[in-house]
Design a protein around this motif. Structure first.
Motif, PDB file in Angstrom:
ATOM      1  N   UNK A 120       2.896  11.579  -1.622  1.00 23.05           N
ATOM      2  CA  UNK A 120       3.166  10.174  -1.300  1.00 23.05           C
ATOM      3  C   UNK A 120       4.203  10.070  -0.188  1.00 23.05           C
ATOM      4  N   UNK A 121       5.203  10.927  -0.292  1.00 21.15           N
ATOM      5  CA  UNK A 121       6.248  10.905   0.729  1.00 21.15           C
ATOM      6  C   UNK A 121       5.680  11.361   2.078  1.00 21.15           C
ATOM      7  N   UNK A 122       4.843  12.404   2.006  1.00 24.64           N
ATOM      8  CA  UNK A 122       4.216  12.897   3.228  1.00 24.64           C
ATOM      9  C   UNK A 122       3.350  11.825   3.874  1.00 24.64           C
ATOM     10  N   UNK A 123       2.608  11.100   3.040  1.00 22.42           N
ATOM     11  CA  UNK A 123       1.740  10.043   3.572  1.00 22.42           C
ATOM     12  C   UNK A 123       2.584   8.945   4.202  1.00 22.42           C
ATOM     13  N   UNK A 124       3.730   8.699   3.600  1.00 20.90           N
ATOM     14  CA  UNK A 124       4.617   7.693   4.188  1.00 20.90           C
ATOM     15  C   UNK A 124       5.097   8.175   5.552  1.00 20.90           C
ATOM     16  N   UNK A 125       5.404   9.465   5.616  1.00 21.55           N
ATOM     17  CA  UNK A 125       5.869  10.022   6.887  1.00 21.55           C
ATOM     18  C   UNK A 125       4.830   9.828   7.985  1.00 21.55           C
ATOM     19  N   UNK A 126       3.551   9.964   7.639  1.00 19.58           N
ATOM     20  CA  UNK A 126       2.555   9.828   8.703  1.00 19.58           C
ATOM     21  C   UNK A 126       2.082   8.393   8.864  1.00 19.58           C
ATOM     22  N   UNK A 127       2.672   7.456   8.169  1.00 19.44           N
ATOM     23  CA  UNK A 127       2.404   6.057   8.493  1.00 19.44           C
ATOM     24  C   UNK A 127       1.766   5.202   7.414  1.00 19.44           C
ATOM     25  N   UNK A 128       1.556   5.759   6.224  1.00 16.45           N
ATOM     26  CA  UNK A 128       1.050   4.904   5.154  1.00 16.45           C
ATOM     27  C   UNK A 128       2.226   4.415   4.318  1.00 16.45           C
ATOM     28  N   UNK A 129       2.446   3.117   4.298  1.00 19.85           N
ATOM     29  CA  UNK A 129       3.555   2.600   3.501  1.00 19.85           C
ATOM     30  C   UNK A 129       3.294   2.824   2.030  1.00 19.85           C
ATOM     31  N   UNK A 130       4.387   2.866   1.279  1.00 12.68           N
ATOM     32  CA  UNK A 130       4.233   2.942  -0.170  1.00 12.68           C
ATOM     33  C   UNK A 130       3.531   1.682  -0.660  1.00 12.68           C
ATOM     34  N   UNK A 131       2.734   1.833  -1.707  1.00  4.30           N
ATOM     35  CA  UNK A 131       2.063   0.681  -2.289  1.00  4.30           C
ATOM     36  C   UNK A 131       3.111  -0.183  -2.977  1.00  4.30           C
ATOM     37  N   UNK A 132       3.172  -1.462  -2.639  1.00  2.00           N
ATOM     38  CA  UNK A 132       4.216  -2.300  -3.239  1.00  2.00           C
ATOM     39  C   UNK A 132       4.054  -2.437  -4.754  1.00  2.00           C
ATOM     40  N   UNK A 133       2.846  -2.245  -5.253  1.00  3.78           N
ATOM     41  CA  UNK A 133       2.659  -2.337  -6.700  1.00  3.78           C
ATOM     42  C   UNK A 133       2.721  -0.955  -7.346  1.00  3.78           C
ATOM     43  N   UNK A 134       3.146   0.043  -6.555  1.00  3.91           N
ATOM     44  CA  UNK A 134       3.317   1.386  -7.087  1.00  3.91           C
ATOM     45  C   UNK A 134       2.011   1.993  -7.615  1.00  3.91           C
ATOM     46  N   UNK A 135       0.884   1.588  -7.047  1.00  2.88           N
ATOM     47  CA  UNK A 135      -0.375   2.223  -7.452  1.00  2.88           C
ATOM     48  C   UNK A 135      -0.501   3.509  -6.667  1.00  2.88           C
ATOM     49  N   UNK A 136       0.260   4.484  -7.109  1.00  2.00           N
ATOM     50  CA  UNK A 136       0.269   5.754  -6.402  1.00  2.00           C
ATOM     51  C   UNK A 136       0.299   6.869  -7.436  1.00  2.00           C
ATOM     52  N   UNK A 137      -0.202   8.013  -7.033  1.00  2.00           N
ATOM     53  CA  UNK A 137      -0.343   9.109  -7.985  1.00  2.00           C
ATOM     54  C   UNK A 137       0.997   9.595  -8.528  1.00  2.00           C
ATOM     55  N   UNK A 138       2.098   9.239  -7.846  1.00  2.00           N
ATOM     56  CA  UNK A 138       3.404   9.666  -8.354  1.00  2.00           C
ATOM     57  C   UNK A 138       3.875   8.765  -9.492  1.00  2.00           C
ATOM     58  N   UNK A 139       3.109   7.727  -9.781  1.00  2.00           N
ATOM     59  CA  UNK A 139       3.415   6.852 -10.916  1.00  2.00           C
ATOM     60  C   UNK A 139       2.636   7.393 -12.123  1.00  2.00           C
TER      61      UNK A 139
END
Lengths: 211, 639
Positions: free
Chosen positions: B412-431
């Motif tokens: 998730x952090x890597x994806x943020x680094x390349x330009x994908x913002x974190x999902x505001x509702x936290x629908x991410x695999x790190x949740x």
């Protein structure tokens, strides 16, 4: 959260009427000998001024305070030894400088309630007046940026480290008063950006959700 | 007096020229005078024509666009460590460009008065500035990593074909030079070209270039019957050869080809035909060098070893996208290509994270959800993802989950680094809610399908568009099987999904005027995503699920499939497919124009034609919603 009682006649009273982009914020953090406001003491205060998205490096300071009370257990956290290399001020002088610095500003801190409580005790010990500055807690503000969603189990509290992770900030100088104050300031700016994306930002609204 | 903040500033500056030349003491003094600025994406640092500030700027975090305000031409993009806004201060001029934050950015504003003395006392600092002003590049070192420099307005920029920085990029000629002698038979020449997979052969006599044979010569002179295939090369070669020196920039090569109306340039030792040839540049080489090719980008992605380095590659993907849109490449092709490239980036990020994290305890699959899952994510938007891992014994479950959560956090952090913002509702695999074992996912899905409340429908609508990205595909297949068998047993779920699809507010009011947002930051803007795209996406999902069709996630493709499955509604579904593509293109164009997600549109910026086009799609949406309401017997028609 008005931990500082309102001081009639203080110019801080009309601070809330200003525009967010013009308002003067003082971001603060303290390092203490421990977490008990009754017995523990402030070892250092880090403060910086923030106005219109601008931090003037020259107008930031870190005050180190000479304290008799000392708790070895907290040294690994803040790294301030009893006899450190920095010049120590008497508590009274440090608090006076602090008050002068914050004049007319909105105070911002992460879990600022604790810092304020420590400061208030310190001021009371020296019979000094409490300023009536409005205060904002970046933890409360951050929580307001999160979506209301059944999926998101909001935590009761978010640490400064969690905020730093979220905004991808470098944790250099973490657990020094001015380092944490700077980290808080940048996180605060990011949070303002997120909040502004949701609705037009007013100080009144900020104070409502953040104090 | 220096303090922790000024030390932090100094620590940053000393990593970049010309500050690396300063002594620690001077740098420390300079840093104390610095002001730290936070600028939100899109806000101005200065405008064209504005009087110069008393500061110049260094980007500490984020990026800043420098543009010519009048033409909108991009002059430069400043990244971390780059200086801008200095030249006007030195020259005592007003700003010639406008500077706007490309992302949320932190800038260091350095007072010119404090800096000026160093220009004289440090020779290196002065040289750096002179060189950077003279060469018109911001940073003489830029050449090494991409050669960025202010684009020359009005330079021959075929739409989408020229990245703004091609003027100084050196071009690589083909490595293996294929050549023959003048008496070489034409037939052999053709064989030589096929064998080496090239489009041209250089004809050399005594080690010097005398002519060139290209595919075109073979076609025009040999295949047309003018020259027999037994003739010598010298009879069909084009001569004299137009030669250039070995060091050429992309733009020079382009101009040379345009000027001479040729497709191949011969490079020689000293640039004249009297020295040996060293290489040939073809139009194809040019195209590759310009990065205007998905193959090249794909290769670049696969070779990247650091997540941070993927970001510039993704920026090039955006250029490519812009080119496709400007050249009116069909949206279905554009979507596919860009989605492939995005997918490759994500895969690469996962691979790199796995390398860091060590081997996985059990097999897993990474799922893209939402727009990414539907391959409709053309611009950088939020990341929505989930992770599923193999069934494991209960006593190991939490340990294994911890491993995958850590991995997901990295990704998730890597994806943020390349330009994908974190999902505001936290629908991410790190949740932890989106990182589950196969069995847990099945339970969750059963819950969604059997008790479909409003939230469950929303969640399943996001989740059901998942697309396999990385890992073991069987896990995903099993999950899909489970969803289909469950849904077919509880047809009531369709009803809920369908009514969910009808919840979206309608795009036009009673008088067919656009409905704009009533309040909030986007007051008076038209919400393209919510009012136009989502109704289509939601409807396509419920219809395709009810047909038990899997592996088609893309909304436009779903409608095409539906048109095939239901011949009587063919017309409607085809126009839905068309509408989806048109709206997506619209959104992407708006997004590129404003550097955002393109979701909100200021109606007064649209031309009459664009408005008409938009409205035509709305009619289709309305018909589609009526069909859904009837088919799934949703009583309260909310359109």
């Amino acid at each position: 959260m008005k931990l500082f009682r309102k001081n009639p006649g203080s110019p801080a009273g009309d601070v809330a009427g200003k525009d967010v982009s013009e308002a003067l914020f003082v971001v603060l953090d303290t390092e203490t000998t421990g977490l008990d406001p009754l017995h523990d003491r402030i070892l250092s205060i880090g403060v910086l001024k923030l106005q219109g998205g601008r931090i003037r490096v020259r107008e930031s300071m870190e005050l180190f305070i000479a304290q008799e009370h000392f708790d070895h257990r907290s040294v690994p956290i803040h790294g301030i030894l009893k006899q450190g290399p920095n010049r120590r001020l008497p508590e009274r002088e440090a608090l006076e400088q602090f008050l002068g610095f914050c004049d007319g500003a909105i105070l911002v801190g992460h879990h600022i309630g604790f810092d304020l409580e420590m400061l208030r005790r310190g001021l009371a010990r020296h019979g000094m007046p409490e300023p009536g500055n409005p205060c904002l807690d970046t933890d409360l503000l951050y929580k307001a940026t999160l979506l209301k969603s059944p999926l998101l189990n909001k935590k009761a509290h978010y640490s400064l480290d969690e905020l730093a992770g979220r905004f991808d900030l470098s944790c250099k100088d973490r657990h020094t008063a001015l380092g944490d104050a700077y980290l808080t300031a940048v996180a605060f700016l990011h949070i303002l950006g997120l909040l502004a994306a949701k609705r037009p930002l007013t100080l009144k609204y900020l104070l409502r959700i953040g104090s | 007096m220096s303090n922790r903040i000024s030390e932090r500033v100094a620590d940053f500056l000393r990593r970049y020229p010309p500050f690396n030349e300063l002594t620690p003491k001077d740098l420390s003094v300079l840093s104390e005078g610095v002001e730290i600025l936070y600028r939100e994406k899109g806000s101005y640092i200065f405008r064209e024509g504005e009087a110069a500030h008393t500061f110049f700027y260094v980007v500490q975090r984020g990026a800043v666009d420098l543009r010519h305000a009048a033409t909108g031409d991009m002059a430069d993009i400043c990244d971390e460590g780059d200086i801008f806004g200095l030249r006007p201060l030195m020259a005592g001029e007003n700003y010639l460009l406008e500077a706007r934050a490309r992302e949320d950015s932190i800038l260091y504003a350095i007072p010119i008065e404090a800096f000026r003395p160093y220009i004289q006392t440090y020779e290196e600092v002065g040289n750096f500035l002179i060189e950077s002003f003279a060469s018109n590049t911001r940073n003489p070192y830029a050449r090494e990593y991409g050669g960025r420099l202010p684009g020359i307005p009005g330079s021959p920029a075929g739409p989408g074909s020229v990245t703004p920085f091609s003027e100084v990029l050196p071009i690589q000629s083909s490595k293996n030079l294929v050549s023959c002698t003048p008496d070489f038979p034409v037939k052999e020449v053709a064989a030589l070209m096929t064998e080496n997979n090239v489009g041209s052969v250089l004809v050399e006599a005594a080690g010097l270039p005398v002519g060139i044979i290209t595919d075109k010569d073979l076609r025009n002179k040999v295949v047309s019957g003018q020259v027999p295939i037994t003739a010598p090369a010298s009879e069909i070669m084009t001569q004299p050869v137009i030669t250039y020196p070995r060091k050429m920039t992309i733009t020079q090569a382009q101009l040379a080809m345009m000027k001479n109306e040729i497709g191949h340039l011969c490079l020689t030792e000293d640039g004249t035909p009297d020295s040996p040839a060293v290489g040939i540049i073809s139009k194809y080489d040019l195209m590759l060098a310009l990065g205007n090719s998905p193959e090249v980008l794909m290769r670049a992605i696969k070779r990247t070893r650091k997540i941070k380095r993927l970001k510039p590659v993704r920026d090039r993907v955006t250029y490519l996208l812009r080119g496709y849109l400007e050249n009116n490449i069909p949206m279905s092709i554009t979507m596919k290509l860009i989605a492939e490239l995005n997918d490759a980036c994500i895969k690469r990020v996962i691979e790199l994270c796995l390398k860091k994290q060590g081997p996985t305890p059990v097999a897993f699959a990474w799922l893209a959800m939402g727009s990414q899952g539907r391959s409709e994510q053309l611009l950088h938007t939020d990341q929505d993802n989930a992770l599923v891992f193999e069934e494991v014994p209960a006593d190991q479950l939490e340990d294994i989950r911890t491993y995958f959560l850590e991995l997901a956090k990295l990704v998730n952090k890597g994806l943020k680094t390349i330009g994908y913002d974190y999902c505001p509702a936290d629908m991410m695999a790190s949740n932890p809610d989106w990182c589950k074992s196969l069995g847990e996912w099945k339970n969750t899905i059963s819950k969604w399908v059997h008790n479909p409340g409003k939230e469950e429908v929303l969640l399943s609508s996001i989740f059901f568009d998942y697309n396999f990205t990385y890992g073991r595909k069987e896990l995903v297949r099993e999950l899909s099987d489970y969803i289909f068998s469950n849904v077919s047993k509880y047809p009531m779920f369709y009803y809920h999904l369908a009514s969910g699809a009808l919840q979206n507010p309608s795009p036009t009011g009673f008088f067919r005027q656009f409905l704009v947002e009533q309040d909030g930051m986007h007051k008076d803007f038209f919400d393209l995503k919510h009012r136009a795209l989502m109704p289509l996406t939601d409807a396509a999902r419920v219809l395709i699920l009810s047909h038990q069709v899997r592996y088609i996630n893309n909304t436009a493709e779903r409608f095409e499939k539906l048109a095939e499955l239901e011949p009587n509604n063919r017309e409607l579904f085809l126009s839905c497919s068309y509408a989806t593509k048109a709206l997506l293109k619209f959104r992407t164009k708006q997004g590129l124009l404003h550097g955002d997600s393109g979701r909100f549109i200021a109606l007064d910026t649209l031309t009459k034609e664009e408005k008409m086009k938009l409205k035509r799609t709305f009619k289709t949406i309305k018909e589609l919603q009526e069909l859904i309401a009837i088919r799934f017997k949703v009583s309260s028609l909310m359109v």
